[in-house]
Design a protein around this motif. Structure first.
Motif, PDB file in Angstrom:
ATOM      1  N   PRO A   7      18.908 -10.984   9.002  1.00 36.53           N
ATOM      2  CA  PRO A   7      17.507 -10.582   9.202  1.00 36.53           C
ATOM      3  C   PRO A   7      17.242  -9.222   8.575  1.00 36.53           C
ATOM      4  N   SER A   8      16.072  -9.087   7.968  1.00 45.36           N
ATOM      5  CA  SER A   8      15.738  -7.809   7.335  1.00 45.36           C
ATOM      6  C   SER A   8      15.284  -6.815   8.390  1.00 45.36           C
ATOM      7  N   THR A   9      15.656  -5.574   8.188  1.00 48.31           N
ATOM      8  CA  THR A   9      15.134  -4.497   9.030  1.00 48.31           C
ATOM      9  C   THR A   9      14.083  -3.745   8.225  1.00 48.31           C
ATOM     10  N   GLY A  10      13.576  -2.665   8.802  1.00 44.41           N
ATOM     11  CA  GLY A  10      12.442  -1.991   8.197  1.00 44.41           C
ATOM     12  C   GLY A  10      12.752  -1.309   6.876  1.00 44.41           C
ATOM     13  N   ALA A  11      11.700  -1.047   6.123  1.00 39.26           N
ATOM     14  CA  ALA A  11      11.791  -0.317   4.866  1.00 39.26           C
ATOM     15  C   ALA A  11      10.878   0.895   4.941  1.00 39.26           C
ATOM     16  N   ALA A  12      11.297   1.990   4.339  1.00 40.34           N
ATOM     17  CA  ALA A  12      10.467   3.199   4.319  1.00 40.34           C
ATOM     18  C   ALA A  12       9.208   2.957   3.497  1.00 40.34           C
ATOM     19  N   ILE A  13       8.131   3.624   3.883  1.00 39.33           N
ATOM     20  CA  ILE A  13       6.853   3.532   3.158  1.00 39.33           C
ATOM     21  C   ILE A  13       6.440   4.945   2.766  1.00 39.33           C
ATOM     22  N   GLN A  14       6.061   5.114   1.524  1.00 39.32           N
ATOM     23  CA  GLN A  14       5.535   6.399   1.050  1.00 39.32           C
ATOM     24  C   GLN A  14       4.142   6.200   0.470  1.00 39.32           C
ATOM     25  N   LEU A  15       3.196   6.957   0.982  1.00 38.88           N
ATOM     26  CA  LEU A  15       1.853   7.009   0.416  1.00 38.88           C
ATOM     27  C   LEU A  15       1.720   8.329  -0.328  1.00 38.88           C
ATOM     28  N   GLU A  16       1.378   8.263  -1.593  1.00 33.36           N
ATOM     29  CA  GLU A  16       1.319   9.460  -2.429  1.00 33.36           C
ATOM     30  C   GLU A  16      -0.072   9.617  -3.012  1.00 33.36           C
ATOM     31  N   HIS A  17      -0.829  10.580  -2.476  1.00 31.39           N
ATOM     32  CA  HIS A  17      -2.166  10.923  -2.978  1.00 31.39           C
ATOM     33  C   HIS A  17      -3.067   9.683  -3.042  1.00 31.39           C
ATOM     34  N   LEU A  18      -3.040   8.889  -1.978  1.00 31.20           N
ATOM     35  CA  LEU A  18      -3.779   7.633  -1.947  1.00 31.20           C
ATOM     36  C   LEU A  18      -5.269   7.893  -1.728  1.00 31.20           C
ATOM     37  N   THR A  19      -6.093   7.320  -2.590  1.00 29.30           N
ATOM     38  CA  THR A  19      -7.542   7.538  -2.534  1.00 29.30           C
ATOM     39  C   THR A  19      -8.262   6.218  -2.758  1.00 29.30           C
ATOM     40  N   LYS A  20      -9.342   6.012  -2.001  1.00 29.44           N
ATOM     41  CA  LYS A  20     -10.212   4.871  -2.219  1.00 29.44           C
ATOM     42  C   LYS A  20     -11.657   5.348  -2.257  1.00 29.44           C
ATOM     43  N   ALA A  21     -12.288   5.152  -3.415  1.00 36.24           N
ATOM     44  CA  ALA A  21     -13.689   5.516  -3.590  1.00 36.24           C
ATOM     45  C   ALA A  21     -14.474   4.259  -3.935  1.00 36.24           C
ATOM     46  N   TYR A  22     -15.591   4.058  -3.264  1.00 45.06           N
ATOM     47  CA  TYR A  22     -16.442   2.902  -3.532  1.00 45.06           C
ATOM     48  C   TYR A  22     -17.610   3.322  -4.427  1.00 45.06           C
ATOM     49  N   PRO A  23     -18.002   2.481  -5.377  1.00 43.69           N
ATOM     50  CA  PRO A  23     -19.131   2.819  -6.261  1.00 43.69           C
ATOM     51  C   PRO A  23     -20.393   3.116  -5.453  1.00 43.69           C
ATOM     52  N   GLY A  24     -21.076   4.151  -5.842  1.00 42.91           N
ATOM     53  CA  GLY A  24     -22.322   4.517  -5.184  1.00 42.91           C
ATOM     54  C   GLY A  24     -22.157   5.405  -3.979  1.00 42.91           C
ATOM     55  N   SER A  25     -20.923   5.587  -3.494  1.00 41.83           N
ATOM     56  CA  SER A  25     -20.699   6.454  -2.337  1.00 41.83           C
ATOM     57  C   SER A  25     -20.414   7.870  -2.816  1.00 41.83           C
TER      58      SER A  25
END
Length: 435
Positions: A20-38
């Motif tokens: 069985p697989s165990t957990g994996a590390a997660i890295q978020l690096e400068h994550l950005t979400k921009a929607y058009p018009g906002s």
């Protein structure tokens, strides 16, 4: 995953199963979400490292971007910029459909397909990833057992035939069916009643003890975050991180007024969510079973050291509390005697859950049960109050220590200031430096 070749099979002919697989590390690096018009991004330059096998909870006000951040991890929402790493792999540029098959995802109201049976819902991802029919069938039964649902009873049911709590359990089973290292959960227990929600939270804690996945969990309920999280990320608008720390650290040392607002009043009592029933004394209690002869139950009540016994059903689950005063109503049958057990807690429940259950019980105790609902023992008011007093005393000592540290710091600063003034006067030829 296809079946392994014949060379990988055991001598008995059974297919070798991967560990069985165990957990994996997660890295978020400068994550950005921009929607058009906002005019501003929904998520703005978020960087975070989540350790393999830990449960991290995102908590924040509605609209702060916590669900958007979660959905970018499996790219249900594509980031505008930034990078996501799961384990050693940069998943930002790979096939998003393939990525979603490797990341479990559970949402509010379960998200089960109504035209599919429970088994078909759970088997969905294993089938898409190429598992054999036999292995998929085994996995469905294993997953139902894992989340506490009898495979024989629930295999062929449809979602409409399940309670809300049962649907959520199937949703978690489906998310874990292909054995992903990462499980994303977007307010998965928000649509069920409080009692069912408590039990589902306990079930998730138990599962995590067994599976050691990396879980990212979104909620707006700070008490839920304290109960479930190894670490909590308190998010402001646009998912700006106000504080990312352990529940203990956030409760005892909130970073600012914004975080304090989430902690709210009664931080000491909230810390009851940090201690589990398994960490305190679960005491034995006299029991009888529904199949026992009436006379043996009468004898136990008359001759025992207590004036009460707990009646268990055929599966050893708590059924009724029987007192000596109930004997007159139980001469022929137990059907009308005693008080039905309306609330229990598991070993993974928090002391706060146990305290609430005990306070609503006239005798001041609650039965503790195992994963199948079987009776394990009792937690009583005395045990819980002793733990509350210990927490309050620890808070008092910590406050005194903090006050002493502040006094020492002020005295040190005063001394430094006085020495600085005297030194300045002598060195600069001020009033104290000239003859």
């Amino acid at each position: 995953m296809p079946e392994p070749p014949a060379s990988d099979r055991s001598a008995t002919g059974a297919a070798a199963r991967p560990a069985p697989s165990t957990g994996a590390a997660i890295q978020l690096e400068h994550l950005t979400k921009a929607y058009p018009g906002s005019p501003v991004p929904a998520v703005d330059d978020v960087s975070m490292e989540i350790k393999a096998g830990e449960t991290v909870v995102f908590v924040g006000p509605s609209g702060c971007g916590k669900s958007t951040t979660l959905k970018m991890i499996n790219r249900l929402i594509e980031p505008t910029s930034g990078r996501i790493r799961i384990g050693d792999e940069d998943v930002t540029a790979i096939d998003p459909v393939g990525l979603r098959r490797k990341v479990g995802y559970a949402i509010q109201a379960s998200g089960l397909f109504p035209h599919m049976s429970v088994a078909e819902n759970i088997a969905l991802v294993p089938k898409m990833t190429g598992w054999s029919r036999a292995r998929t069938r085994e996995r469905v039964a294993e997953m139902l057992d894992l989340v506490g649902l009898d495979p024989g009873e629930f295999h062929d049911r449809y979602p409409r035939q399940l309670s809300g709590g049962q649907q959520q359990r199937v949703g978690v089973a489906r998310a874990l069916a292909a054995d992903p290292p990462v499980l994303l959960m977007d307010e998965p227990f928000g649509a069920v009643d409080p009692i069912t929600r408590d039990h589902l939270q306990d079930e998730l804690i138990r599962l995590q003890h067994e599976l050691h996945k990396t879980i990212v969990f979104v909620t707006h309920d700070f008490d839920e975050a304290i109960k479930l999280g190894d670490r909590i990320a308190v998010l402001r608008e646009r998912s700006h991180i106000a504080q990312f720390d352990t529940p203990e650290a956030i409760l005892t040392n909130p970073a600012d007024d914004f975080v304090s607002g989430f902690v709210g009043a009664g931080a000491a009592l909230k810390r009851l969510n940090l201690t589990r029933v398994r960490d305190v004394a679960v005491v034995d209690f006299p029991t009888a079973q529904v199949d026992d002869p009436l006379q043996s139950i009468f004898d136990l009540l008359r001759d025992g050291a207590t004036n009460e016994v707990l009646l268990l059903d055929r599966h050893r689950r708590p059924y009724k509390w029987l007192r000596r005063g109930d004997l007159s109503r139980a001469k022929q049958s137990l059907a009308r005697a005693g008080t039905l057990v309306t609330d229990t807690v598991t070993r993974d429940a928090t002391l706060r859950d146990a305290l609430e259950a005990v306070l609503t019980d006239s005798a001041g105790r609650v039965a503790v049960t195992g994963r199948r609902g079987e009776f394990l023992g009792v937690v009583d008011m005395e045990t819980l109050m002793n733990n509350v007093h210990e927490l309050l005393e620890a808070d008092r000592l910590e406050a005194l220590e903090h006050q002493h540290d502040l006094q020492t710091l002020r005295a040190h600063r005063t001394q430094l200031a006085q020495e600085g003034l005297e030194g300045t006067g002598g060195a600069d030829g001020g009033p104290g430096g000239r003859a």
